[in-house]
Every structure is written in structure tokens, then in C-alpha cells.
Design a protein around this motif. Structure first.
Motif, mmCIF file in Angstrom:
data_model
loop_
_atom_site.group_PDB
_atom_site.id
_atom_site.type_symbol
_atom_site.label_atom_id
_atom_site.label_comp_id
_atom_site.label_asym_id
_atom_site.label_seq_id
_atom_site.Cartn_x
_atom_site.Cartn_y
_atom_site.Cartn_z
ATOM 1 N N SER A 215 0.812 -1.219 0.000
ATOM 2 C CA SER A 215 0.000 0.000 0.000
ATOM 3 C C SER A 215 0.844 1.267 0.000
ATOM 4 N N GLY A 216 2.140 1.122 0.285
ATOM 5 C CA GLY A 216 2.986 2.302 0.334
ATOM 6 C C GLY A 216 4.446 1.939 0.512
ATOM 7 N N THR A 217 5.297 2.949 0.511
ATOM 8 C CA THR A 217 6.729 2.719 0.709
ATOM 9 C C THR A 217 7.356 3.919 1.394
ATOM 10 N N LEU A 218 8.286 3.634 2.296
ATOM 11 C CA LEU A 218 9.064 4.687 2.943
ATOM 12 C C LEU A 218 10.264 5.008 2.072
ATOM 13 N N VAL A 219 10.498 6.309 1.861
ATOM 14 C CA VAL A 219 11.652 6.744 1.051
ATOM 15 C C VAL A 219 12.387 7.814 1.838
ATOM 16 N N GLY A 220 13.615 7.524 2.221
ATOM 17 C CA GLY A 220 14.387 8.465 3.014
ATOM 18 C C GLY A 220 15.675 8.883 2.361
ATOM 19 N N ARG A 221 16.708 8.024 2.487
ATOM 20 C CA ARG A 221 18.034 8.364 1.980
ATOM 21 C C ARG A 221 18.016 8.781 0.510
ATOM 22 N N ALA A 222 17.221 8.088 -0.294
ATOM 23 C CA ALA A 222 17.193 8.394 -1.734
ATOM 24 C C ALA A 222 16.703 9.814 -2.009
ATOM 25 N N LEU A 223 15.807 10.324 -1.155
ATOM 26 C CA LEU A 223 15.340 11.707 -1.319
ATOM 27 C C LEU A 223 16.436 12.695 -0.919
ATOM 28 N N PHE A 224 17.080 12.442 0.211
ATOM 29 C CA PHE A 224 18.122 13.355 0.681
ATOM 30 C C PHE A 224 19.313 13.369 -0.265
ATOM 31 N N ALA A 225 19.630 12.217 -0.865
ATOM 32 C CA ALA A 225 20.762 12.122 -1.786
ATOM 33 C C ALA A 225 20.404 12.595 -3.193
ATOM 34 N N LYS A 226 19.134 12.960 -3.395
ATOM 35 C CA LYS A 226 18.631 13.426 -4.696
ATOM 36 C C LYS A 226 18.641 12.335 -5.762
ATOM 37 N N ASP A 227 18.673 11.079 -5.329
ATOM 38 C CA ASP A 227 18.550 9.972 -6.284
ATOM 39 C C ASP A 227 17.110 9.808 -6.737
ATOM 40 N N VAL A 228 16.179 10.272 -5.921
ATOM 41 C CA VAL A 228 14.755 10.253 -6.240
ATOM 42 C C VAL A 228 14.188 11.636 -5.948
ATOM 43 N N GLU A 229 13.408 12.160 -6.881
ATOM 44 C CA GLU A 229 12.709 13.429 -6.664
ATOM 45 C C GLU A 229 11.313 13.120 -6.146
ATOM 46 N N LEU A 230 10.919 13.768 -5.056
ATOM 47 C CA LEU A 230 9.652 13.442 -4.414
ATOM 48 C C LEU A 230 8.464 13.623 -5.341
ATOM 49 N N GLU A 231 8.408 14.716 -6.064
ATOM 50 C CA GLU A 231 7.255 14.954 -6.931
ATOM 51 C C GLU A 231 7.124 13.870 -7.996
ATOM 52 N N GLU A 232 8.259 13.406 -8.532
ATOM 53 C CA GLU A 232 8.223 12.329 -9.522
ATOM 54 C C GLU A 232 7.733 11.034 -8.881
#
Length: 248
Positions: A215-232
Motif C-alpha cells: 500500500s505504500g513505501t518509505l523513502v528516506g536516503r534516496a530523497l536526501f541524496a537526490k537519487d529520487v525526486e519526491l514529486e516524480e
């Protein structure tokens, strides 16, 4: 699928851990409150916050977390060191939308059952796995119960969901294997499962969306490292509309 941008707090700072090692935290030089508010401004409906000082039993970040709750439009899900009913009640009273419980759920399941009955859809079970074993005490001790049996023992409890963490996934290799561990547990429970530790790129979000009962996923390090953009990530997590038939 819900994206939970995730903030881990240690001594009032945003950090990331390697395999849960509290003594090896990587510090992100950002303001925690502004970071959480920024996640909400980008469209996050939920934000997950882990209090690592509470995990270690060395104080807490309560004042900061309360400010996050009162100044952020997103719902805040809080985990870390919730090892008594009083602690869970305190966080809910301060405005936490959900409270995540792991060790207490292993050691005193009746207490967690009673909490879930008093606060339906506000208690989340944490299932942390290392090399196939259920871990407790901040990933430091292996429990006697196998993860599948542990999950099954909570089948009739009104939980808000279950966070499943494959601690091995922190290494970053064999992501397919780690996803298989989480998807296997997701198939064994009726509760909605929130995956943790499986998102390193935007493609990982796309894959998770199609795993049954995630139903969902936690995303932490990847956001801070800019490997994943939150809006995308938020856009990718949205349900894909079914094709519509066109009639003449």
C-alpha cells in the motif's frame, strides 16, 4: 500507493543509518522542520518520522516532532522506541496520525492489541527482518518467532498497516531478492503492507506499485541524496487509470 517521505532524527538532525547502526549515522545538513514542511508542500499526504534517540533510549526529539505535527499539513507517522503503551498514547495525544510499534509487539502482544482496539487505524506494526529472522530492539536482537508467524498472530487486530523492512536491503545489492522477501510477507497478511528500504531510484517506485498488497513505501536516503525526486515519486505512485472502451 502512498509515498512516505522519511526523516530519521538524531540529536535534532536529519540522518541516515547503514543497517541500523546508530553509531554510524550520516548527517544531512538540512533543517528538519523545513524539510518536513517542504515534503508536504510538494504534495506528500503522509510523512514518516523515526526518532533514533528514542530507539537508543537516550532521550527523544519530542519537541521537534510536536512542532512538525503542528506546523505541517501532512499526516505524521512516528516510529522509534515506542516500547510502552504510555509512550504510544503520548504520541497520539500530541497529534501523531499513526504510531509504529515493533519490539513491544513482540514482547507484549496483548498491550499492542489493546492499543489497536482503542486507536483503530492508528497503530502500525513494524516487521524488521535480517537474514530471515525477526529483529527487535532497534535491529539489534533476533526474536524467536519467524516473521510469518508473527504477522499471522496479528491477523485479527485492527492495525493501520504493517511496515516490512528487509535489513539486508540496506547494502543496496540484490534488490530483486529483497523485494521478493517483502512481497512474500505482503502475500501472507491481510493488513496493507508498507515497504521500507527498497526504493533507491524512481524505477523502484514503479515496480513496487504493481506488487500485490503493497500500500505504500518509505523513502528516506534516496530523497536526501537526490537519487529520487519526491514529486516524480508521488506521480509514479498514483493509480494508473484503466483503459476505457470507446463506442461508436
Amino acid at each position: 500507493m502512498i509515498i512516505y517521505p522519511t526523516v530519521e532524527l538524531q540529536n535534532g538532525k536529519c540522518v541516515s543509518l547503514q543497517r541500523g547502526r546508530l553509531e554510524e549515522a550520516s548527517i544531512w545538513h538540512v533543517d528538519p522542520l523545513e524539510t518536513v514542511q517542504g515534503f508536504a508542500a510538494q504534495g506528500a499526504d503522509w510523512i514518516h518520522v523515526t526518532d533514533l534517540d528514542a530507539v537508543a533510549g537516550e532521550g527523544s526529539n519530542d519537541a521537534l516532532i510536536e512542532e512538525m505535527i503542528t506546523t505541517t499539513s501532512a499526516a505524521i507517522q512516528i516510529g522509534g522506541g515506542v516500547r510502552t503503551a504510555d509512550r504510544a498514547e503520548y504520541l497520539i495525544d500530541k497529534g501523531a496520525a499513526r504510531v509504529v510499534i515493533g519490539t513491544l509487539a513482540v514482547q507484549a502482544p496483548q498491550i499492542v492489541r489493546e492499543l489497536a482496539i482503542r486507536h483503530p487505524d492508528q497503530i502500525v506494526l513494524a516487521v524488521d527482518i535480517f537474514q530471515g529472522k525477526l529483529m527487535t530492539e532497534g535491529w539489534r536482537n533476533a526474536g524467536a518467532m519467524v516473521p510469518e508467524d508473527f504477522l499471522k498472530s496479528y491477523d485479527d487486530v485492527p492495525l493501520a498497516g504493517v511496515i516490512v523492512t528487509d535489513i539486508d536491503a540496506d547494502i543496496g545489492d540484490d534488490q530483486e531478492g529483497h523485494l521478493s522477501v517483502i512481497s512474500g510477507l505482503a502475500a501472507s497478511t491481510k493488513h496493507p503492507v508498507i515497504a521500507r528500504g527498497t526504493v533507491n531510484t524512481a524505477d523502484d517506485v514503479s515496480r513496487l506499485k504493481y506488487v500485490s498488497n503493497i500500500s505504500g513505501t518509505l523513502v528516506g536516503r534516496a530523497l536526501f541524496a537526490k537519487d529520487v525526486e519526491l514529486e516524480e515519486a508521488l506521480a509514479l505512485a498514483q493509480a494508473t487509470p484503466e483503459p476505457k472502451a470507446h463506442f461508436q
